[in-house]
Design a protein around this motif. Structure first.
Motif, PDB file in Angstrom:
ATOM      1  N   TYR A   9     -55.729 -35.988  34.490  1.00 51.99           N
ATOM      2  CA  TYR A   9     -55.660 -35.898  33.029  1.00 51.99           C
ATOM      3  C   TYR A   9     -54.297 -35.277  32.769  1.00 51.99           C
ATOM      4  N   SER A  10     -53.394 -36.039  32.154  1.00 56.37           N
ATOM      5  CA  SER A  10     -52.020 -35.551  32.117  1.00 56.37           C
ATOM      6  C   SER A  10     -51.306 -35.955  30.829  1.00 56.37           C
ATOM      7  N   PRO A  11     -51.598 -35.256  29.722  1.00 54.63           N
ATOM      8  CA  PRO A  11     -50.983 -35.637  28.442  1.00 54.63           C
ATOM      9  C   PRO A  11     -49.451 -35.592  28.458  1.00 54.63           C
ATOM     10  N   THR A  12     -48.846 -34.611  29.149  1.00 53.24           N
ATOM     11  CA  THR A  12     -47.380 -34.558  29.125  1.00 53.24           C
ATOM     12  C   THR A  12     -46.753 -34.884  30.493  1.00 53.24           C
ATOM     13  N   GLY A  13     -47.562 -35.389  31.412  1.00 56.57           N
ATOM     14  CA  GLY A  13     -47.008 -36.038  32.608  1.00 56.57           C
ATOM     15  C   GLY A  13     -46.772 -35.181  33.837  1.00 56.57           C
ATOM     16  N   THR A  14     -46.872 -33.847  33.752  1.00 55.93           N
ATOM     17  CA  THR A  14     -46.551 -33.040  34.942  1.00 55.93           C
ATOM     18  C   THR A  14     -47.664 -33.126  35.994  1.00 55.93           C
ATOM     19  N   THR A  15     -48.906 -33.135  35.552  1.00 58.80           N
ATOM     20  CA  THR A  15     -50.028 -33.227  36.503  1.00 58.80           C
ATOM     21  C   THR A  15     -49.963 -34.569  37.234  1.00 58.80           C
ATOM     22  N   LYS A  16     -49.646 -35.604  36.490  1.00 59.46           N
ATOM     23  CA  LYS A  16     -49.520 -36.943  37.088  1.00 59.46           C
ATOM     24  C   LYS A  16     -48.486 -36.930  38.218  1.00 59.46           C
ATOM     25  N   PRO A  58     -54.587 -30.251  34.079  1.00 60.08           N
ATOM     26  CA  PRO A  58     -53.785 -29.121  33.605  1.00 60.08           C
ATOM     27  C   PRO A  58     -54.681 -27.949  33.224  1.00 60.08           C
ATOM     28  N   VAL A  59     -54.081 -26.768  33.139  1.00 59.57           N
ATOM     29  CA  VAL A  59     -54.817 -25.564  32.728  1.00 59.57           C
ATOM     30  C   VAL A  59     -54.592 -25.340  31.231  1.00 59.57           C
ATOM     31  N   TYR A  60     -55.689 -25.195  30.509  1.00 55.52           N
ATOM     32  CA  TYR A  60     -55.611 -24.885  29.078  1.00 55.52           C
ATOM     33  C   TYR A  60     -56.375 -23.576  28.854  1.00 55.52           C
ATOM     34  N   GLY A  61     -55.653 -22.539  28.456  1.00 58.90           N
ATOM     35  CA  GLY A  61     -56.304 -21.249  28.199  1.00 58.90           C
ATOM     36  C   GLY A  61     -57.068 -20.736  29.415  1.00 58.90           C
ATOM     37  N   GLY A  62     -56.506 -20.947  30.593  1.00 62.34           N
ATOM     38  CA  GLY A  62     -57.138 -20.465  31.825  1.00 62.34           C
ATOM     39  C   GLY A  62     -58.343 -21.265  32.269  1.00 62.34           C
ATOM     40  N   ARG A  63     -58.608 -22.380  31.611  1.00 67.42           N
ATOM     41  CA  ARG A  63     -59.759 -23.243  31.921  1.00 67.42           C
ATOM     42  C   ARG A  63     -59.252 -24.668  32.097  1.00 67.42           C
ATOM     43  N   TYR A  88     -50.436 -25.550  36.021  1.00 65.00           N
ATOM     44  CA  TYR A  88     -50.331 -24.593  34.913  1.00 65.00           C
ATOM     45  C   TYR A  88     -48.874 -24.316  34.560  1.00 65.00           C
ATOM     46  N   GLY A  89     -48.681 -23.777  33.357  1.00 65.33           N
ATOM     47  CA  GLY A  89     -47.326 -23.642  32.810  1.00 65.33           C
ATOM     48  C   GLY A  89     -46.674 -22.305  33.082  1.00 65.33           C
ATOM     49  N   ASN A  90     -46.843 -21.786  34.308  1.00 63.54           N
ATOM     50  CA  ASN A  90     -46.190 -20.554  34.765  1.00 63.54           C
ATOM     51  C   ASN A  90     -46.740 -19.279  34.119  1.00 63.54           C
ATOM     52  N   ARG A  91     -47.882 -19.371  33.425  1.00 66.48           N
ATOM     53  CA  ARG A  91     -48.547 -18.133  32.985  1.00 66.48           C
ATOM     54  C   ARG A  91     -49.570 -17.787  34.062  1.00 66.48           C
ATOM     55  N   ASP A  92     -50.724 -18.491  34.063  1.00 65.83           N
ATOM     56  CA  ASP A  92     -51.765 -18.225  35.064  1.00 65.83           C
ATOM     57  C   ASP A  92     -52.742 -19.390  35.061  1.00 65.83           C
ATOM     58  N   TYR A  93     -53.438 -19.568  36.192  1.00 64.63           N
ATOM     59  CA  TYR A  93     -54.469 -20.618  36.215  1.00 64.63           C
ATOM     60  C   TYR A  93     -55.871 -20.021  36.111  1.00 64.63           C
ATOM     61  N   GLY A 119     -46.231 -26.735  36.278  1.00 64.64           N
ATOM     62  CA  GLY A 119     -45.537 -27.800  35.537  1.00 64.64           C
ATOM     63  C   GLY A 119     -44.910 -27.198  34.294  1.00 64.64           C
ATOM     64  N   GLU A 120     -43.904 -27.867  33.768  1.00 67.31           N
ATOM     65  CA  GLU A 120     -43.291 -27.355  32.525  1.00 67.31           C
ATOM     66  C   GLU A 120     -44.370 -27.153  31.474  1.00 67.31           C
ATOM     67  N   HIS A 121     -44.339 -26.013  30.813  1.00 67.10           N
ATOM     68  CA  HIS A 121     -45.376 -25.713  29.819  1.00 67.10           C
ATOM     69  C   HIS A 121     -45.288 -26.705  28.659  1.00 67.10           C
ATOM     70  N   SER A 122     -46.445 -27.163  28.218  1.00 68.05           N
ATOM     71  CA  SER A 122     -46.500 -28.127  27.117  1.00 68.05           C
ATOM     72  C   SER A 122     -45.777 -27.593  25.873  1.00 68.05           C
ATOM     73  N   PHE A 123     -45.712 -26.267  25.717  1.00 70.85           N
ATOM     74  CA  PHE A 123     -45.057 -25.672  24.541  1.00 70.85           C
ATOM     75  C   PHE A 123     -43.576 -25.364  24.786  1.00 70.85           C
ATOM     76  N   THR A 222     -56.175 -31.052  20.426  1.00 71.53           N
ATOM     77  CA  THR A 222     -56.295 -30.017  21.473  1.00 71.53           C
ATOM     78  C   THR A 222     -54.956 -29.325  21.733  1.00 71.53           C
ATOM     79  N   TRP A 223     -53.926 -29.631  20.929  1.00 75.00           N
ATOM     80  CA  TRP A 223     -52.590 -29.042  21.051  1.00 75.00           C
ATOM     81  C   TRP A 223     -51.897 -29.467  22.344  1.00 75.00           C
ATOM     82  N   CYS A 224     -52.280 -30.625  22.877  1.00 78.09           N
ATOM     83  CA  CYS A 224     -51.771 -31.012  24.200  1.00 78.09           C
ATOM     84  C   CYS A 224     -50.285 -31.343  24.191  1.00 78.09           C
TER      85      CYS A 224
HETATM   86  C1  FMN Z   1     -53.540 -25.922  24.752  1.00 78.56           C
HETATM   87  C2  FMN Z   1     -52.801 -25.529  26.003  1.00 78.56           C
HETATM   88  C3  FMN Z   1     -53.164 -24.383  26.702  1.00 78.56           C
HETATM   89  C4  FMN Z   1     -52.473 -24.028  27.863  1.00 78.56           C
HETATM   90  N1  FMN Z   1     -52.878 -22.921  28.552  1.00 78.56           N
HETATM   91  C5  FMN Z   1     -52.203 -22.543  29.663  1.00 78.56           C
HETATM   92  C6  FMN Z   1     -52.605 -21.396  30.408  1.00 78.56           C
HETATM   93  O1  FMN Z   1     -53.630 -20.762  30.145  1.00 78.56           O
HETATM   94  N2  FMN Z   1     -51.836 -21.013  31.459  1.00 78.56           N
HETATM   95  C7  FMN Z   1     -50.689 -21.675  31.800  1.00 78.56           C
HETATM   96  O2  FMN Z   1     -49.994 -21.217  32.699  1.00 78.56           O
HETATM   97  N3  FMN Z   1     -50.324 -22.831  31.159  1.00 78.56           N
HETATM   98  C8  FMN Z   1     -51.062 -23.272  30.111  1.00 78.56           C
HETATM   99  N4  FMN Z   1     -50.703 -24.433  29.463  1.00 78.56           N
HETATM  100  C9  FMN Z   1     -49.597 -25.234  29.993  1.00 78.56           C
HETATM  101  C10 FMN Z   1     -50.094 -26.433  30.808  1.00 78.56           C
HETATM  102  O3  FMN Z   1     -51.069 -26.036  31.738  1.00 78.56           O
HETATM  103  C11 FMN Z   1     -48.909 -27.039  31.572  1.00 78.56           C
HETATM  104  O4  FMN Z   1     -47.860 -27.298  30.704  1.00 78.56           O
HETATM  105  C12 FMN Z   1     -49.248 -28.302  32.320  1.00 78.56           C
HETATM  106  O5  FMN Z   1     -48.149 -28.577  33.169  1.00 78.56           O
HETATM  107  C13 FMN Z   1     -49.497 -29.495  31.392  1.00 78.56           C
HETATM  108  O6  FMN Z   1     -49.904 -30.613  32.154  1.00 78.56           O
HETATM  109  P1  FMN Z   1     -49.560 -32.138  31.750  1.00 78.56           P
HETATM  110  O7  FMN Z   1     -48.057 -32.241  31.777  1.00 78.56           O
HETATM  111  O8  FMN Z   1     -50.169 -32.934  32.838  1.00 78.56           O
HETATM  112  O9  FMN Z   1     -50.103 -32.393  30.401  1.00 78.56           O
HETATM  113  C14 FMN Z   1     -51.391 -24.818  28.322  1.00 78.56           C
HETATM  114  C15 FMN Z   1     -51.028 -25.983  27.607  1.00 78.56           C
HETATM  115  C16 FMN Z   1     -51.730 -26.340  26.477  1.00 78.56           C
HETATM  116  C17 FMN Z   1     -51.353 -27.592  25.762  1.00 78.56           C
END
Ligand code: FMN
Ligand code: SF4
Ligand code: SF4
Length: 264
Positions: A9-16, A58-63, A88-93, A119-123, A222-224
């Motif tokens: 499941y990879s909305p922004t491509g890093t997991t893929k 990907p990790v969203y909010g630690g889940r 995960y985006g370099n915060r935590d998994y 992976g690069e954080h979606s934000f 989902t703010w992906c």
């Molecule tokens: C709604 C949301 C919540 C996220 N929560 C976390 C988090 O808890 N910890 C973290 O390190 N990264 C978090 N991320 C960043 C994603 O895990 C990270 O960017 C991941 O590489 C996205 O994967 P994708 O490119 O396959 O979509 C979050 C991203 C989104 C959109």
């Protein structure tokens, strides 16, 4: 083990990117690849005992993303081997890997190995980069190391029941899910938008429709950030005080590079 199935499941491509790099280095014949963020209606492939499945989320909010869980739960396995990966985006998994392990086990998979990659954080943006351009060369090399470890582990296994499952970190109860206010979602700059529909196709939750203008259903968002990343006109903009505060916090607190970790 002869064949390989990739599910991510990879909305922004890093997991893929990460799942594919691991998969390409397993020396197995790829028989199916399914991005469940794109294939909203397609059924999930069946598994068999001589097929290794790699599941990446990907990790969203630690889940793990709630919108991916429904598709994953449809998977059925009779003790076929699986590798589970979170990105995960370099915060935590946090508890995401444990949550994915529980879902995979409930589907009947036998866990061979697991890993948390970055992976690069979606934000992330150019102004406030968070794990910018990851996975990078080093990360991809680690994907290959991980693939080698899995191959080594599977090499001498004659009976899947003899396989030892790795210990996976995380806590019960899982971290509470963040409630996302429906009023907050990417907006469209109508002066830039040419109504091409790319954002509609890229949205994993069908939250976007085009009527007179591009409309976003905040209840489904989902703010992906897939729509923001994929819009060729840079017309999808996630510029909101709450989101900007989150971006700032991540930028300030998550700038020290974290490294992938494996559990084999
Ligand atoms: C709604 C949301 C919540 C996220 N929560 C976390 C988090 O808890 N910890 C973290 O390190 N990264 C978090 N991320 C960043 C994603 O895990 C990270 O960017 C991941 O590489 C996205 O994967 P994708 O490119 O396959 O979509 C979050 C991203 C989104 C959109
Ligand atoms: S992808 Fe961008 S330009 Fe295309 S319809 Fe969506 S917002 Fe408009
Ligand atoms: S509308 Fe929301 S859920 Fe859909 S792609 Fe954009 S950020 Fe993701």
């Amino acid at each position: 083990m002869e064949t390989l199935s990739l599910i991510y499941y990879s909305p922004t491509g890093t997991t893929k990117k990460i799942v594919k790099e691991i998969g390409q280095n397993m020396g197995l014949e790829l028989i199916s690849e399914n991005n469940i963020a794109e294939n909203k209606t397609e059924s999930i492939p069946k598994t068999s005992n001589n097929c290794l499945t790699i599941i990446g989320l990907p990790v969203y909010g630690g889940r793990i993303p709630i919108t991916a869980i429904e598709s994953l739960k449809k998977l059925q396995s009779n003790q076929s081997p699986v590798v589970i990966v979170v990105v995960y985006g370099n915060r935590d998994y946090d508890d995401s890997l444990l949550e994915l392990k529980e879902i995979a086990s409930n589907c009947g998979f036998k866990i061979v190995a697991s890993a948390a990659f970055i992976g690069e954080h979606s934000f992330s943006s150019n102004e406030k980069p968070i794990a910018k351009n990851r996975p990078d060369k080093q990360d991809l090399e680690k994907c290959r190391d991980f693939a080698r470890m899995i191959t080594e582990k599977l090499k001498d296994i004659k009976d899947i029941n003899m396989l030892s499952e790795p210990d996976i970190p995380g806590n019960y109860p899982y971290k509470e899910r963040n409630q996302l206010p429906a009023s907050i979602h990417p907006e469209t700059d109508n002066d830039r938008c040419n109504q091409c529909g790319i954002c509609v196709d890229s949205c994993p939750t069908n939250a976007i429709t085009i009527q007179e203008t591009v409309i976003t259903n905040g209840e489904l968002c989902t703010w992906c950030c897939a729509c923001v990343n994929h819009c060729p006109e840079e017309a999808r903009i996630f510029d909101n005080p709450t989101i900007n505060a989150v971006k700032e916090k991540l930028f300030l607190n998550c700038s020290i590079r974290k490294e992938p970790i494996y559990f084999v």
